[in-house]
Design a protein around this motif. Sequence first.
Motif, PDB file in Angstrom:
ATOM      1  N   MET A   1       0.848  -1.187   0.000  1.00 51.49           N
ATOM      2  CA  MET A   1       0.000   0.000   0.000  1.00 51.49           C
ATOM      3  C   MET A   1       0.891   1.247   0.000  1.00 51.49           C
ATOM      4  O   MET A   1       1.783   1.376   0.847  1.00 51.49           O
ATOM      5  N   ASP A   2       0.662   2.165  -0.950  1.00 55.85           N
ATOM      6  CA  ASP A   2       1.518   3.348  -1.037  1.00 55.85           C
ATOM      7  C   ASP A   2       1.142   4.362   0.038  1.00 55.85           C
ATOM      8  O   ASP A   2       0.056   4.325   0.626  1.00 55.85           O
ATOM      9  N   ASN A   3       2.063   5.292   0.285  1.00 54.18           N
ATOM     10  CA  ASN A   3       1.879   6.264   1.361  1.00 54.18           C
ATOM     11  C   ASN A   3       0.680   7.163   1.137  1.00 54.18           C
ATOM     12  O   ASN A   3       0.003   7.548   2.090  1.00 54.18           O
ATOM     13  N   THR A   4       0.399   7.485  -0.121  1.00 49.68           N
ATOM     14  CA  THR A   4      -0.747   8.349  -0.417  1.00 49.68           C
ATOM     15  C   THR A   4      -2.046   7.688   0.016  1.00 49.68           C
ATOM     16  O   THR A   4      -2.910   8.327   0.631  1.00 49.68           O
ATOM     17  N   ASN A   5      -2.177   6.391  -0.295  1.00 45.67           N
ATOM     18  CA  ASN A   5      -3.393   5.670   0.089  1.00 45.67           C
ATOM     19  C   ASN A   5      -3.479   5.511   1.596  1.00 45.67           C
ATOM     20  O   ASN A   5      -4.562   5.606   2.184  1.00 45.67           O
ATOM     21  N   LYS A   6      -2.339   5.265   2.243  1.00 41.70           N
ATOM     22  CA  LYS A   6      -2.333   5.150   3.697  1.00 41.70           C
ATOM     23  C   LYS A   6      -2.819   6.441   4.346  1.00 41.70           C
ATOM     24  O   LYS A   6      -3.640   6.434   5.267  1.00 41.70           O
ATOM     25  N   GLU A   7      -2.290   7.572   3.864  1.00 40.16           N
ATOM     26  CA  GLU A   7      -2.678   8.864   4.422  1.00 40.16           C
ATOM     27  C   GLU A   7      -4.155   9.149   4.165  1.00 40.16           C
ATOM     28  O   GLU A   7      -4.845   9.722   5.018  1.00 40.16           O
ATOM     29  N   ALA A   8      -4.650   8.741   3.005  1.00 39.37           N
ATOM     30  CA  ALA A   8      -6.062   8.955   2.690  1.00 39.37           C
ATOM     31  C   ALA A   8      -6.955   8.132   3.606  1.00 39.37           C
ATOM     32  O   ALA A   8      -8.018   8.605   4.035  1.00 39.37           O
ATOM     33  N   ILE A   9      -6.545   6.917   3.932  1.00 39.64           N
ATOM     34  CA  ILE A   9      -7.344   6.070   4.821  1.00 39.64           C
ATOM     35  C   ILE A   9      -7.319   6.618   6.243  1.00 39.64           C
ATOM     36  O   ILE A   9      -8.351   6.638   6.930  1.00 39.64           O
ATOM     37  N   ILE A  10      -6.174   7.091   6.699  1.00 40.42           N
ATOM     38  CA  ILE A  10      -6.101   7.701   8.029  1.00 40.42           C
ATOM     39  C   ILE A  10      -7.027   8.916   8.095  1.00 40.42           C
ATOM     40  O   ILE A  10      -7.779   9.092   9.062  1.00 40.42           O
ATOM     41  N   ALA A  11      -6.994   9.744   7.057  1.00 37.15           N
ATOM     42  CA  ALA A  11      -7.871  10.919   7.013  1.00 37.15           C
ATOM     43  C   ALA A  11      -9.339  10.502   7.007  1.00 37.15           C
ATOM     44  O   ALA A  11     -10.189  11.149   7.641  1.00 37.15           O
ATOM     45  N   LEU A  12      -9.633   9.416   6.295  1.00 34.11           N
ATOM     46  CA  LEU A  12     -11.009   8.906   6.239  1.00 34.11           C
ATOM     47  C   LEU A  12     -11.476   8.472   7.622  1.00 34.11           C
ATOM     48  O   LEU A  12     -12.591   8.808   8.045  1.00 34.11           O
ATOM     49  N   ILE A  13     -10.654   7.729   8.339  1.00 32.85           N
ATOM     50  CA  ILE A  13     -11.037   7.285   9.693  1.00 32.85           C
ATOM     51  C   ILE A  13     -11.260   8.482  10.597  1.00 32.85           C
ATOM     52  O   ILE A  13     -12.255   8.550  11.339  1.00 32.85           O
ATOM     53  N   LYS A  14     -10.367   9.455  10.540  1.00 31.61           N
ATOM     54  CA  LYS A  14     -10.489  10.632  11.403  1.00 31.61           C
ATOM     55  C   LYS A  14     -11.725  11.460  11.054  1.00 31.61           C
ATOM     56  O   LYS A  14     -12.287  12.144  11.916  1.00 31.61           O
ATOM     57  N   ARG A  15     -12.148  11.405   9.810  1.00 30.48           N
ATOM     58  CA  ARG A  15     -13.349  12.130   9.395  1.00 30.48           C
ATOM     59  C   ARG A  15     -14.625  11.395   9.801  1.00 30.48           C
ATOM     60  O   ARG A  15     -15.639  12.017  10.118  1.00 30.48           O
ATOM     61  N   GLU A  16     -14.567  10.073   9.803  1.00 26.40           N
ATOM     62  CA  GLU A  16     -15.769   9.286  10.061  1.00 26.40           C
ATOM     63  C   GLU A  16     -15.938   8.903  11.532  1.00 26.40           C
ATOM     64  O   GLU A  16     -17.050   8.623  11.967  1.00 26.40           O
ATOM     65  N   VAL A  17     -14.852   8.864  12.284  1.00 26.34           N
ATOM     66  CA  VAL A  17     -14.916   8.468  13.689  1.00 26.34           C
ATOM     67  C   VAL A  17     -14.713   9.732  14.533  1.00 26.34           C
ATOM     68  O   VAL A  17     -13.587  10.154  14.790  1.00 26.34           O
ATOM     69  N   ILE A  18     -15.835  10.348  14.929  1.00 27.75           N
ATOM     70  CA  ILE A  18     -15.798  11.651  15.593  1.00 27.75           C
ATOM     71  C   ILE A  18     -16.761  11.664  16.780  1.00 27.75           C
ATOM     72  O   ILE A  18     -17.708  10.878  16.837  1.00 27.75           O
ATOM     73  N   PRO A  19     -16.550  12.580  17.740  1.00 24.04           N
ATOM     74  CA  PRO A  19     -17.445  12.661  18.904  1.00 24.04           C
ATOM     75  C   PRO A  19     -18.822  13.185  18.528  1.00 24.04           C
ATOM     76  O   PRO A  19     -18.975  14.002  17.615  1.00 24.04           O
ATOM     77  N   ALA A  20     -19.832  12.721  19.242  1.00 24.41           N
ATOM     78  CA  ALA A  20     -21.199  13.206  19.065  1.00 24.41           C
ATOM     79  C   ALA A  20     -21.927  13.103  20.395  1.00 24.41           C
ATOM     80  O   ALA A  20     -21.686  12.185  21.177  1.00 24.41           O
ATOM     81  N   ILE A  21     -22.806  14.075  20.646  1.00 28.86           N
ATOM     82  CA  ILE A  21     -23.663  14.031  21.833  1.00 28.86           C
ATOM     83  C   ILE A  21     -25.092  13.811  21.363  1.00 28.86           C
ATOM     84  O   ILE A  21     -25.644  14.632  20.633  1.00 28.86           O
ATOM     85  N   GLY A  22     -25.686  12.713  21.774  1.00 27.64           N
ATOM     86  CA  GLY A  22     -27.067  12.429  21.385  1.00 27.64           C
ATOM     87  C   GLY A  22     -27.151  11.708  20.058  1.00 27.64           C
ATOM     88  O   GLY A  22     -26.180  11.606  19.306  1.00 27.64           O
ATOM     89  N   CYS A  23     -28.327  11.204  19.769  1.00 25.09           N
ATOM     90  CA  CYS A  23     -28.579  10.517  18.504  1.00 25.09           C
ATOM     91  C   CYS A  23     -28.292  11.470  17.354  1.00 25.09           C
ATOM     92  O   CYS A  23     -28.732  12.621  17.348  1.00 25.09           O
ATOM     93  N   THR A  24     -27.564  10.998  16.353  1.00 23.90           N
ATOM     94  CA  THR A  24     -27.043  11.903  15.338  1.00 23.90           C
ATOM     95  C   THR A  24     -28.110  12.486  14.415  1.00 23.90           C
ATOM     96  O   THR A  24     -27.901  13.563  13.852  1.00 23.90           O
ATOM     97  N   GLU A  25     -29.254  11.835  14.231  1.00 23.63           N
ATOM     98  CA  GLU A  25     -30.277  12.419  13.361  1.00 23.63           C
ATOM     99  C   GLU A  25     -30.903  13.684  13.978  1.00 23.63           C
ATOM    100  O   GLU A  25     -30.860  14.753  13.359  1.00 23.63           O
ATOM    101  N   PRO A  26     -31.506  13.630  15.175  1.00 21.94           N
ATOM    102  CA  PRO A  26     -32.035  14.878  15.734  1.00 21.94           C
ATOM    103  C   PRO A  26     -30.952  15.911  16.010  1.00 21.94           C
ATOM    104  O   PRO A  26     -31.209  17.120  15.910  1.00 21.94           O
ATOM    105  N   ILE A  27     -29.734  15.462  16.326  1.00 26.42           N
ATOM    106  CA  ILE A  27     -28.648  16.408  16.564  1.00 26.42           C
ATOM    107  C   ILE A  27     -28.246  17.092  15.256  1.00 26.42           C
ATOM    108  O   ILE A  27     -27.923  18.292  15.235  1.00 26.42           O
TER     109      ILE A  27
END
Length: 428
Positions: A1-27
């Motif tokens: 796996m090249d470094n560009t793809n690795k960095e893109a996957i890390i960025a993807l995880i950091k974008r998708e795995v984030i803090p939330a308070i309450g159910c995300t639809e009403p929030i």
Amino acid sequence: MDNTNKEAIIALIKREVIPAIGCTEPIAVALAAAKAARVLGTVPECIDVYLSANVLKNAMGVGIPGTGMVGLPIAVALGVLIGNPDYGLEVLRDLTPEAVEQGKALIDRKCIHIAQQKGAEDKLYIEVCCRAGESTSKVIICREHNHIVYIEKDGNVLKDIRPAGNTEEACSNEPRLSFSVVYEFATEMPLDDIRFILKTAELNKKAAQASMQGHYGHMVSKMVSGMFGKKFLGDSAYTHMLALTAAACDARMDGAMIPVMSNSGSGNQGIAATLPVLSFAKDIRCPEEQLIRALTLSHLMVIYVKQSLGRLSALCGCVVAATGASCAITYLMGGDKTQISYAIKNMIGNITGMICDGAKPSCAMKVSSGVSTAMLSAIMAMENKVVTSVEGIIDEDVDKSIANLTAIGSVGMEATDKLVLDIMTGKC
């Protein structure tokens, strides 16, 4: 796996795995309302909210953090009154008892109108229109819970990045994942590059521990770890996983003011992808490196499945999250790549079809069912037992099996989704 793809996957995880308070639809609705009120520049006299069917379904029966109330009106009211859009999915972080009373008063004025947006192209669509005197504002969120794509003030368009296509894939610039890519990334990345995933364990564990100090929802966690639970289910790694995971879900669905780490826009998915893995790792006393890689495997697998399933669907998110957890549990048991693929097939061959009938306290029961199946699937995989390609929707290729799962959830169950919403709204 090249470094560009690795960095893109890390960025993807950091974008998708984030803090939330309450159910995300009403929030997310509260977030749109907060932004619309800020653009308007004053407390609105009239608020019109238009939602896709899936957002409406997921927001109807869930507790709103810190309010003791259920549903969308209070989420909208608090969004326009005290919501801070800069906080994203923690938009109601500054909530106070006084603000709740103000929100109730705003609801009593009958100035909040909520309706389904007929013909919405996206399953995640939120439109909030505010008016005060002659001044108006409009904000639209779509495709992602915190993705504001349109802002308008007094008829003047301030922002418009609405996607042109009709599908979520049309605007996706995400790295394309596969089972092999997910496995390779989780098991081979330098540890320091993925150590950040431990934050999910820290935050979601705190949520579960806080829940155990209170009495939330159906108290599924307390039932599992209580007298009857111990008598008939025992006291083992299995029940520890159930209790810890259900605890965080109990509190979140009951509206506790407790942040959790979400995955792909869902707090319950973040909980179910994290806490079974953390609990099992603690019981088997695995090294930190294994925990980090297991958590990465679980969360990235969830992101992969959601790429084709979509943010919202008729399929319960615990099916997806528990599949990620099962991969991680198999890995912690010493399973290799083939055995982890068996765990995925066992999950898909078992609980595919579990419906999503909105966010609500009983989601803790569904999450527990997912965790239970994750453990069973992992144990079978370690014994080299797998649902075969001659059975049901399972394909010899694991990625095709996942594609079959997501096709059923995103396309095959559309009629189910509509019927579920009709049943739910028919009770009102």
